[in-house]
Design a protein around this motif. Structure first.
Motif, PDB file in Angstrom:
ATOM      1  N   ASN A  38      44.239  52.554  37.263  1.00 50.15           N
ATOM      2  CA  ASN A  38      44.825  52.433  38.601  1.00 50.15           C
ATOM      3  C   ASN A  38      45.829  51.303  38.727  1.00 50.15           C
ATOM      4  N   GLY A  39      46.214  50.681  37.609  1.00 51.52           N
ATOM      5  CA  GLY A  39      47.177  49.583  37.650  1.00 51.52           C
ATOM      6  C   GLY A  39      46.673  48.395  36.867  1.00 51.52           C
ATOM      7  N   MET A  59      40.001  33.767  41.811  1.00 52.43           N
ATOM      8  CA  MET A  59      40.716  34.675  40.929  1.00 52.43           C
ATOM      9  C   MET A  59      39.729  35.482  40.081  1.00 52.43           C
ATOM     10  N   VAL A  60      38.729  34.824  39.530  1.00 51.24           N
ATOM     11  CA  VAL A  60      37.722  35.509  38.717  1.00 51.24           C
ATOM     12  C   VAL A  60      36.956  36.519  39.573  1.00 51.24           C
ATOM     13  N   ALA A  61      36.568  36.126  40.776  1.00 50.96           N
ATOM     14  CA  ALA A  61      35.841  37.043  41.673  1.00 50.96           C
ATOM     15  C   ALA A  61      36.703  38.260  42.013  1.00 50.96           C
ATOM     16  N   ASP A  62      37.984  38.015  42.327  1.00 52.15           N
ATOM     17  CA  ASP A  62      38.873  39.129  42.662  1.00 52.15           C
ATOM     18  C   ASP A  62      39.151  40.000  41.442  1.00 52.15           C
ATOM     19  N   ALA A  63      39.252  39.385  40.263  1.00 55.61           N
ATOM     20  CA  ALA A  63      39.446  40.159  39.026  1.00 55.61           C
ATOM     21  C   ALA A  63      38.255  41.089  38.808  1.00 55.61           C
ATOM     22  N   LYS A  64      37.049  40.595  39.015  1.00 54.42           N
ATOM     23  CA  LYS A  64      35.863  41.442  38.849  1.00 54.42           C
ATOM     24  C   LYS A  64      35.899  42.619  39.821  1.00 54.42           C
ATOM     25  N   THR A  65      36.305  42.361  41.047  1.00 53.68           N
ATOM     26  CA  THR A  65      36.433  43.427  42.045  1.00 53.68           C
ATOM     27  C   THR A  65      37.442  44.469  41.575  1.00 53.68           C
ATOM     28  N   LEU A  66      38.619  44.001  41.164  1.00 56.41           N
ATOM     29  CA  LEU A  66      39.683  44.922  40.756  1.00 56.41           C
ATOM     30  C   LEU A  66      39.319  45.698  39.491  1.00 56.41           C
ATOM     31  N   ILE A  67      38.728  45.023  38.526  1.00 57.86           N
ATOM     32  CA  ILE A  67      38.309  45.694  37.296  1.00 57.86           C
ATOM     33  C   ILE A  67      37.330  46.820  37.629  1.00 57.86           C
ATOM     34  N   GLY A  68      36.441  46.557  38.585  1.00 55.98           N
ATOM     35  CA  GLY A  68      35.486  47.571  39.021  1.00 55.98           C
ATOM     36  C   GLY A  68      36.143  48.767  39.697  1.00 55.98           C
ATOM     37  N   GLU A  69      37.394  48.604  40.118  1.00 52.74           N
ATOM     38  CA  GLU A  69      38.140  49.680  40.776  1.00 52.74           C
ATOM     39  C   GLU A  69      39.189  50.296  39.849  1.00 52.74           C
ATOM     40  N   GLY A 127      51.700  42.463  39.873  1.00 56.91           N
ATOM     41  CA  GLY A 127      50.909  43.681  40.029  1.00 56.91           C
ATOM     42  C   GLY A 127      51.711  44.874  39.546  1.00 56.91           C
ATOM     43  N   ILE A 128      51.128  45.627  38.640  1.00 51.91           N
ATOM     44  CA  ILE A 128      51.817  46.727  37.971  1.00 51.91           C
ATOM     45  C   ILE A 128      51.110  48.034  38.323  1.00 51.91           C
ATOM     46  N   ASN A 129      51.888  49.061  38.651  1.00 48.76           N
ATOM     47  CA  ASN A 129      51.266  50.341  38.976  1.00 48.76           C
ATOM     48  C   ASN A 129      50.874  51.091  37.701  1.00 48.76           C
ATOM     49  N   LYS A 130      50.212  52.216  37.857  1.00 49.22           N
ATOM     50  CA  LYS A 130      49.708  52.947  36.689  1.00 49.22           C
ATOM     51  C   LYS A 130      50.827  53.493  35.811  1.00 49.22           C
ATOM     52  N   ASP A 131      52.056  53.539  36.341  1.00 49.20           N
ATOM     53  CA  ASP A 131      53.210  53.989  35.563  1.00 49.20           C
ATOM     54  C   ASP A 131      53.921  52.841  34.858  1.00 49.20           C
ATOM     55  N   GLY A 132      53.375  51.617  34.984  1.00 49.04           N
ATOM     56  CA  GLY A 132      53.948  50.470  34.286  1.00 49.04           C
ATOM     57  C   GLY A 132      55.088  49.776  34.995  1.00 49.04           C
ATOM     58  N   VAL A 133      55.190  49.971  36.310  1.00 43.79           N
ATOM     59  CA  VAL A 133      56.269  49.373  37.100  1.00 43.79           C
ATOM     60  C   VAL A 133      55.712  48.216  37.930  1.00 43.79           C
ATOM     61  N   ILE A 134      56.429  47.094  37.937  1.00 43.17           N
ATOM     62  CA  ILE A 134      56.008  45.929  38.735  1.00 43.17           C
ATOM     63  C   ILE A 134      56.230  46.236  40.209  1.00 43.17           C
ATOM     64  N   GLU A 135      55.152  46.177  40.984  1.00 41.08           N
ATOM     65  CA  GLU A 135      55.201  46.470  42.417  1.00 41.08           C
ATOM     66  C   GLU A 135      54.705  45.302  43.272  1.00 41.08           C
ATOM     67  N   TYR A 136      54.192  44.254  42.640  1.00 37.67           N
ATOM     68  CA  TYR A 136      53.718  43.090  43.395  1.00 37.67           C
ATOM     69  C   TYR A 136      54.073  41.833  42.626  1.00 37.67           C
ATOM     70  N   ILE A 163      48.663  49.635  45.693  1.00 33.02           N
ATOM     71  CA  ILE A 163      49.362  50.137  44.509  1.00 33.02           C
ATOM     72  C   ILE A 163      48.555  51.252  43.846  1.00 33.02           C
ATOM     73  N   ALA A 164      47.243  51.067  43.743  1.00 34.55           N
ATOM     74  CA  ALA A 164      46.390  52.100  43.143  1.00 34.55           C
ATOM     75  C   ALA A 164      46.461  53.396  43.940  1.00 34.55           C
TER      76      ALA A 164
END
Length: 187
Positions: A38-39, A59-69, A127-136, A163-164
């Motif tokens: 998803n990005g 940052m670590v807490a948010d990374a864990k959240t994002l990795i889970g998504e 922040g990179i989308n699933k197509d490899g484009v920087i969107e954030y 983005i996801a």
């Protein structure tokens, strides 16, 4: 001295530069290795910066959240370690362990990856989308060297969720603030 990154629009909509770099876990990782379905978040950090140290727990807490998504996450240190020995590879390993990084922490010794991304400060989030484009290209949240207010938005998490879902980042993005990238002197 705090440095606010310049206008973010220049990086948005561009393909994220590829890389393969050594990590503190003894492996090497490429962008495709760390990409999520998803990005992906690529963040430039270092060990000594007080801005990084102030946000590392969130940052670590948010990374864990994002990795889970299904969103990949990777941190890269590109600082000149001769001038800033606190950012050495050995100390990167200790920093990653001490802060329980759930993501790879990579070393950009040549500084080529930081230059390719246009990184200017630590922390500097892409922040990179699933197509490899920087969107954030923005900040984690409104905290800097102090924690954010209790009602603060989780700007990186919100942006990556957008983005996801849509492939595009938010229209309004607030630049990160941190220590300047420590570039080696050109020979």
């Amino acid at each position: 001295m705090a440095l606010q990154m310049p206008t973010i629009d220049a990086e948005l909509g561009k393909a994220a530069p590829a890389f393969t770099l050594p990590a503190t876990d003894g492996r090497s990782y490429s962008l495709s290795d760390v990409a999520g379905s998803n990005g992906t978040v690529v963040v430039f950090i270092c060990n000594h910066c007080p801005y990084v140290r102030a946000v590392v727990g969130r940052m670590v807490a948010d990374a864990k959240t994002l990795i889970g998504e299904g969103i990949g996450f990777v941190a890269i240190s590109s600082n000149d370690v001769d001038a800033y020995p606190e950012d050495s590879f050995a100390k990167m390993k200790a920093f990653a362990e001490r802060n329980d990084f759930p993501f790879p922490y990579l070393y950009d010794e040549s500084q080529e990856v930081a230059r390719a991304y246009g990184a200017v400060c630590t922390p500097d989030f892409f922040g990179i989308n699933k197509d490899g484009v920087i969107e954030y290209r923005g900040r984690l949240d409104e905290g800097r060297r102090d924690p954010p207010p209790p009602d603060a938005k989780r700007e990186l998490v919100d942006a990556m969720r957008m983005i996801a879902k849509t492939g595009k980042g938010p229209v309004e993005q607030i630049p990160s603030v941190g220590c300047s990238m420590k570039w080696r002197e050109e020979a």
